[in-house]
Motif scaffolding. Structure first.
Motif, PDB file in Angstrom:
ATOM      1  N   ALA A 119     -27.519  57.261 -26.044  1.00 30.92           N
ATOM      2  CA  ALA A 119     -27.705  56.162 -27.008  1.00 30.92           C
ATOM      3  C   ALA A 119     -27.029  54.895 -26.515  1.00 30.92           C
ATOM      4  CB  ALA A 119     -27.156  56.565 -28.373  1.00 30.92           C
ATOM      5  N   LEU A 120     -25.841  55.031 -25.919  1.00 29.18           N
ATOM      6  CA  LEU A 120     -25.134  53.874 -25.361  1.00 29.18           C
ATOM      7  C   LEU A 120     -25.936  53.246 -24.234  1.00 29.18           C
ATOM      8  CD1 LEU A 120     -22.713  51.998 -24.850  1.00 29.18           C
ATOM      9  CD2 LEU A 120     -21.627  53.874 -23.583  1.00 29.18           C
ATOM     10  N   HIS A 121     -26.446  54.065 -23.309  1.00 28.58           N
ATOM     11  CA  HIS A 121     -27.219  53.546 -22.170  1.00 28.58           C
ATOM     12  C   HIS A 121     -28.514  52.883 -22.639  1.00 28.58           C
ATOM     13  CE1 HIS A 121     -24.978  56.706 -19.561  1.00 28.58           C
ATOM     14  NE2 HIS A 121     -24.323  55.559 -19.608  1.00 28.58           N
ATOM     15  N   GLU A 122     -29.153  53.448 -23.649  1.00 29.58           N
ATOM     16  CA  GLU A 122     -30.375  52.843 -24.186  1.00 29.58           C
ATOM     17  C   GLU A 122     -30.084  51.469 -24.791  1.00 29.58           C
ATOM     18  OE1 GLU A 122     -32.040  55.558 -26.978  1.00 29.58           O
ATOM     19  OE2 GLU A 122     -32.427  57.115 -25.462  1.00 29.58           O
ATOM     20  N   ASP A 123     -28.965  51.361 -25.503  1.00 30.23           N
ATOM     21  CA  ASP A 123     -28.570  50.085 -26.098  1.00 30.23           C
ATOM     22  C   ASP A 123     -28.321  49.041 -25.019  1.00 30.23           C
ATOM     23  OD1 ASP A 123     -27.656  48.423 -28.410  1.00 30.23           O
ATOM     24  OD2 ASP A 123     -25.728  48.547 -27.391  1.00 30.23           O
ATOM     25  N   MET A 124     -27.596  49.416 -23.966  1.00 29.56           N
ATOM     26  CA  MET A 124     -27.296  48.477 -22.888  1.00 29.56           C
ATOM     27  C   MET A 124     -28.555  48.082 -22.131  1.00 29.56           C
ATOM     28  SD  MET A 124     -24.246  47.650 -23.249  1.00 29.56           S
ATOM     29  CE  MET A 124     -24.184  46.620 -21.770  1.00 29.56           C
ATOM     30  N   GLN A 125     -29.476  49.016 -21.940  1.00 31.59           N
ATOM     31  CA  GLN A 125     -30.722  48.695 -21.254  1.00 31.59           C
ATOM     32  C   GLN A 125     -31.554  47.726 -22.074  1.00 31.59           C
ATOM     33  OE1 GLN A 125     -31.646  49.395 -18.191  1.00 31.59           O
ATOM     34  NE2 GLN A 125     -33.609  48.324 -18.456  1.00 31.59           N
ATOM     35  N   GLU A 126     -31.584  47.942 -23.384  1.00 29.88           N
ATOM     36  CA  GLU A 126     -32.344  47.039 -24.262  1.00 29.88           C
ATOM     37  C   GLU A 126     -31.763  45.633 -24.215  1.00 29.88           C
ATOM     38  OE1 GLU A 126     -33.224  44.864 -27.926  1.00 29.88           O
ATOM     39  OE2 GLU A 126     -31.269  45.724 -27.439  1.00 29.88           O
ATOM     40  N   ARG A 127     -30.453  45.521 -24.151  1.00 25.71           N
ATOM     41  CA  ARG A 127     -29.798  44.216 -24.058  1.00 25.71           C
ATOM     42  C   ARG A 127     -30.117  43.550 -22.717  1.00 25.71           C
ATOM     43  NH1 ARG A 127     -25.703  43.425 -27.873  1.00 25.71           N
ATOM     44  NH2 ARG A 127     -25.601  45.146 -29.337  1.00 25.71           N
ATOM     45  N   LYS A 128     -30.074  44.338 -21.665  1.00 23.88           N
ATOM     46  CA  LYS A 128     -30.373  43.806 -20.329  1.00 23.88           C
ATOM     47  C   LYS A 128     -31.793  43.245 -20.282  1.00 23.88           C
ATOM     48  CE  LYS A 128     -30.305  45.109 -15.430  1.00 23.88           C
ATOM     49  NZ  LYS A 128     -30.058  46.217 -14.469  1.00 23.88           N
ATOM     50  N   GLU A 129     -32.730  43.944 -20.913  1.00 27.95           N
ATOM     51  CA  GLU A 129     -34.129  43.490 -20.936  1.00 27.95           C
ATOM     52  C   GLU A 129     -34.278  42.196 -21.722  1.00 27.95           C
ATOM     53  OE1 GLU A 129     -36.209  46.815 -22.508  1.00 27.95           O
ATOM     54  OE2 GLU A 129     -36.040  48.006 -20.653  1.00 27.95           O
ATOM     55  N   ARG A 130     -33.364  41.923 -22.650  1.00 28.75           N
ATOM     56  CA  ARG A 130     -33.392  40.667 -23.412  1.00 28.75           C
ATOM     57  C   ARG A 130     -32.609  39.562 -22.716  1.00 28.75           C
ATOM     58  NH1 ARG A 130     -30.965  40.623 -28.360  1.00 28.75           N
ATOM     59  NH2 ARG A 130     -29.963  42.656 -28.216  1.00 28.75           N
ATOM     60  N   GLY A 131     -32.123  39.855 -21.487  1.00 28.99           N
ATOM     61  CA  GLY A 131     -31.424  38.837 -20.714  1.00 28.99           C
ATOM     62  C   GLY A 131     -29.957  38.702 -21.033  1.00 28.99           C
ATOM     63  N   LEU A 132     -29.389  39.661 -21.770  1.00 29.83           N
ATOM     64  CA  LEU A 132     -27.971  39.615 -22.093  1.00 29.83           C
ATOM     65  C   LEU A 132     -27.151  40.249 -20.981  1.00 29.83           C
ATOM     66  CD1 LEU A 132     -28.124  40.641 -25.869  1.00 29.83           C
ATOM     67  CD2 LEU A 132     -28.002  38.345 -24.915  1.00 29.83           C
ATOM     68  N   THR A 133     -25.917  39.785 -20.837  1.00 28.92           N
ATOM     69  CA  THR A 133     -25.022  40.331 -19.831  1.00 28.92           C
ATOM     70  C   THR A 133     -24.100  41.366 -20.472  1.00 28.92           C
ATOM     71  OG1 THR A 133     -23.291  38.679 -20.214  1.00 28.92           O
ATOM     72  CG2 THR A 133     -25.043  38.094 -18.659  1.00 28.92           C
ATOM     73  N   GLU A 134     -23.286  42.027 -19.640  1.00 28.13           N
ATOM     74  CA  GLU A 134     -22.351  43.020 -20.167  1.00 28.13           C
ATOM     75  C   GLU A 134     -21.364  42.373 -21.138  1.00 28.13           C
ATOM     76  OE1 GLU A 134     -20.135  46.907 -18.459  1.00 28.13           O
ATOM     77  OE2 GLU A 134     -19.753  45.058 -17.348  1.00 28.13           O
ATOM     78  N   ARG A 135     -21.043  41.098 -20.912  1.00 28.50           N
ATOM     79  CA  ARG A 135     -20.133  40.401 -21.819  1.00 28.50           C
ATOM     80  C   ARG A 135     -20.713  40.304 -23.231  1.00 28.50           C
ATOM     81  NH1 ARG A 135     -15.663  37.852 -21.475  1.00 28.50           N
ATOM     82  NH2 ARG A 135     -15.568  38.197 -19.231  1.00 28.50           N
ATOM     83  N   ASP A 136     -22.025  40.458 -23.361  1.00 22.86           N
ATOM     84  CA  ASP A 136     -22.688  40.408 -24.668  1.00 22.86           C
ATOM     85  C   ASP A 136     -22.906  41.796 -25.253  1.00 22.86           C
ATOM     86  OD1 ASP A 136     -23.065  37.563 -24.590  1.00 22.86           O
ATOM     87  OD2 ASP A 136     -24.694  37.882 -23.166  1.00 22.86           O
ATOM     88  N   ALA A 137     -22.178  42.786 -24.738  1.00 24.90           N
ATOM     89  CA  ALA A 137     -22.413  44.181 -25.132  1.00 24.90           C
ATOM     90  C   ALA A 137     -22.259  44.409 -26.632  1.00 24.90           C
ATOM     91  CB  ALA A 137     -21.476  45.111 -24.368  1.00 24.90           C
ATOM     92  N   HIS A 138     -21.371  43.655 -27.280  1.00 23.39           N
ATOM     93  CA  HIS A 138     -21.140  43.847 -28.715  1.00 23.39           C
ATOM     94  C   HIS A 138     -21.709  42.702 -29.549  1.00 23.39           C
ATOM     95  CE1 HIS A 138     -18.666  47.234 -27.636  1.00 23.39           C
ATOM     96  NE2 HIS A 138     -17.900  46.468 -26.881  1.00 23.39           N
ATOM     97  N   LYS A 139     -22.537  41.882 -28.931  1.00 20.97           N
ATOM     98  CA  LYS A 139     -23.171  40.766 -29.639  1.00 20.97           C
ATOM     99  C   LYS A 139     -24.388  41.289 -30.389  1.00 20.97           C
ATOM    100  CE  LYS A 139     -25.369  36.272 -28.711  1.00 20.97           C
ATOM    101  NZ  LYS A 139     -25.717  35.309 -27.641  1.00 20.97           N
ATOM    102  N   MET A 140     -24.460  40.997 -31.670  1.00 20.65           N
ATOM    103  CA  MET A 140     -25.606  41.426 -32.455  1.00 20.65           C
ATOM    104  C   MET A 140     -26.640  40.305 -32.569  1.00 20.65           C
ATOM    105  SD  MET A 140     -25.104  44.495 -32.824  1.00 20.65           S
ATOM    106  CE  MET A 140     -23.749  45.598 -32.522  1.00 20.65           C
ATOM    107  N   GLY A 141     -26.279  39.233 -33.290  1.00 20.74           N
ATOM    108  CA  GLY A 141     -27.154  38.070 -33.332  1.00 20.74           C
ATOM    109  C   GLY A 141     -28.577  38.406 -33.726  1.00 20.74           C
TER     110      GLY A 141
END
Length: 428
Positions: free
Chosen positions: A341-363
């Motif tokens: 679940a963690l890896h899926e969340d990070m992959q989804e963020r990466k696909e939206r152009g977010l960096t690791e620094r945005d790992a806890h950004k909801m927005g």
């Protein structure tokens, strides 16, 4: 059957929610708070002239602060702000008063040990937690054992600074917004403010009333509205500092006597031993299930990491979600399932152009059909509570107002009519 013991670290907004809901689950809970009172970051602290480490100051509150969200979205899930508070955008003192009302209503203070600082947390082979606590009045330390841990230490204490060439040669004064208290210190000065988040915009507005000139440096795609602040000049990011000022990325150059970094904070857990299995990389706290449960040791939860959220409601919902597992009412997914679940969340963020620094950004991830929140819905499936649609609608109405309507957005008052509808009234 022996009651499950719970340690709550911190008596701010998150810690109070953890304490209150743990008590409602009939758990044996104690909360350690290093200061003399509840409230965490909402407690105003004057600056002592002999402070050597800015992290010694826990609060970032400054004089004249008013919230950038209306109180109608800042209450707990089952405890809203009282209607007797007329304004929607309230002062930090009002927020603190509200937290005291919450603590009094649920009789929480008798479960809080004030001026007790948690200095070390270690996991033990029997599945329990060894917690080392320092009594700040006596200087003595003691050890307690717990079955569960809520980490609610707040995340507005350790300033984050950008890496900019020449910072070490700049001869003027520089501070982080964490240490800002009032605008009169900058009277007649030229000031550079770096960052156009809520704090950057609010400080720009305050300081522009006393300073000679203010330069607001940011990289927002759309420039914030500052025409009502005639002494303010907007600038792009700083390319490099000079001894007396800076050269910006558009090639322009300015001199100034003060720099204020409104550049956020770092997540920090100095009391967690490395054995706890939690580490922070690029401001990503990991490995966590749903941004809260320690995957390596799921009897520990960290509350309050997500940002660009409804803070109080988010913390409350996280606590309720976690307690379903802490109280053994729900069975946790396997460690492998939680990591997936963690890896899926990070992959989804990466696909939206977010960096690791945005790992806890909801927005924007939160916005959902009918104005519901995706992350909140994920938690609510287990927690059994959710953010009311009207709260999400008010939040959407307030989105980015601090950037584009800073002069006027606090002149409105909101009134919740029911779970779906609200009124917005111009009052000033």
């Amino acid at each position: 059957m022996k009651s499950i013991s719970v340690c709550v670290i911190g008596a701010g907004t998150a810690g109070l929610a953890a304490l209150k809901n743990s008590l409602e689950h009939q758990l044996n809970v104690v909360c350690y708070e290093q200061s003399k009172q509840i409230g965490g970051t909402w407690v105003y602290e004057d600056l002592s002239p002999n402070i050597e480490d800015e992290c010694e100051i826990h609060s970032s509150m400054y004089q004249g602060l008013r919230t950038n969200l209306p109180k109608e979205v800042m209450g707990y899930l089952d405890f809203p702000y009282p209607e007797s508070m007329a304004d929607s955008f309230v002062s930090s003192h009002d927020v603190l008063s509200f937290l005291y009302l919450y603590a009094e209503h649920f009789d929480l203070q008798k479960h809080i040990k004030f001026q007790h600082e948690v200095i070390r947390v270690l996991p033990r082979t029997n599945g329990r937690w060894e917690v080392h606590v320092k009594n700040r009045l006596t200087g003595k330390c003691f050890v307690e054992m717990f079955d569960r841990i809520f980490v609610c230490n707040g995340h507005y204490t350790k300033p984050q600074y950008p890496r900019i060439e020449g910072m070490e040669i700049y001869q003027g004064c520089s501070i982080h917004s964490h240490l800002y208290r009032e605008p009169y210190k900058f009277e007649g000065e030229d000031v550079l403010i770096i960052g156009a988040g809520p704090s950057g915009m609010d400080l720009t507005n305050q300081i522009s009333k006393t300073a000679k000139r203010v330069f607001l440096s940011h990289h927002l795609k759309e420039a914030p509205r500052t025409d009502f602040m005639p002494r303010v000049t907007q600038k792009p990011d700083v390319q490099r500092f000079t001894e007396s000022g800076a050269i910006f990325k558009d090639g322009s150059q300015e001199t100034f006597s003060f720099v204020i970094f409104c550049t956020g904070y770092q997540y920090s857990f100095p009391f967690l031993s490395t054995d706890c299995g939690i580490f922070v990389a690029n401001n990503h706290v990991q490995p966590l299930y749903k941004h809260t449960i320690n995957i390596n040791f799921p009897t520990m939860a960290i509350i309050g990491l997500p940002f660009m959220v409804l803070p109080t409601q988010c913390f409350d919902l996280q606590v309720r979600f976690v307690l379903k597992f802490f109280s053994n009412e729900q069975k946790l997914p396997t460690q492998e399932e939680m990591m997936d679940a963690l890896h899926e969340d990070m992959q989804e963020r990466k696909e939206r152009g977010l960096t690791e620094r945005d790992a806890h950004k909801m927005g924007e991830k939160q916005w959902f059909v009918l104005f519901q929140f995706v992350y909140y819905q994920e938690l609510s499936k287990i927690a059994g509570h959710n953010v009311k649609p009207v709260i999400a609608k008010i939040m959407k109405d307030c989105s980015k107002k601090y950037i584009f309507e800073l002069e006027t957005y606090r002149q409105y008052q909101f009134k919740v009519l029911d779970d779906e509808n609200f009124l917005k009234i111009h009052v000033k």
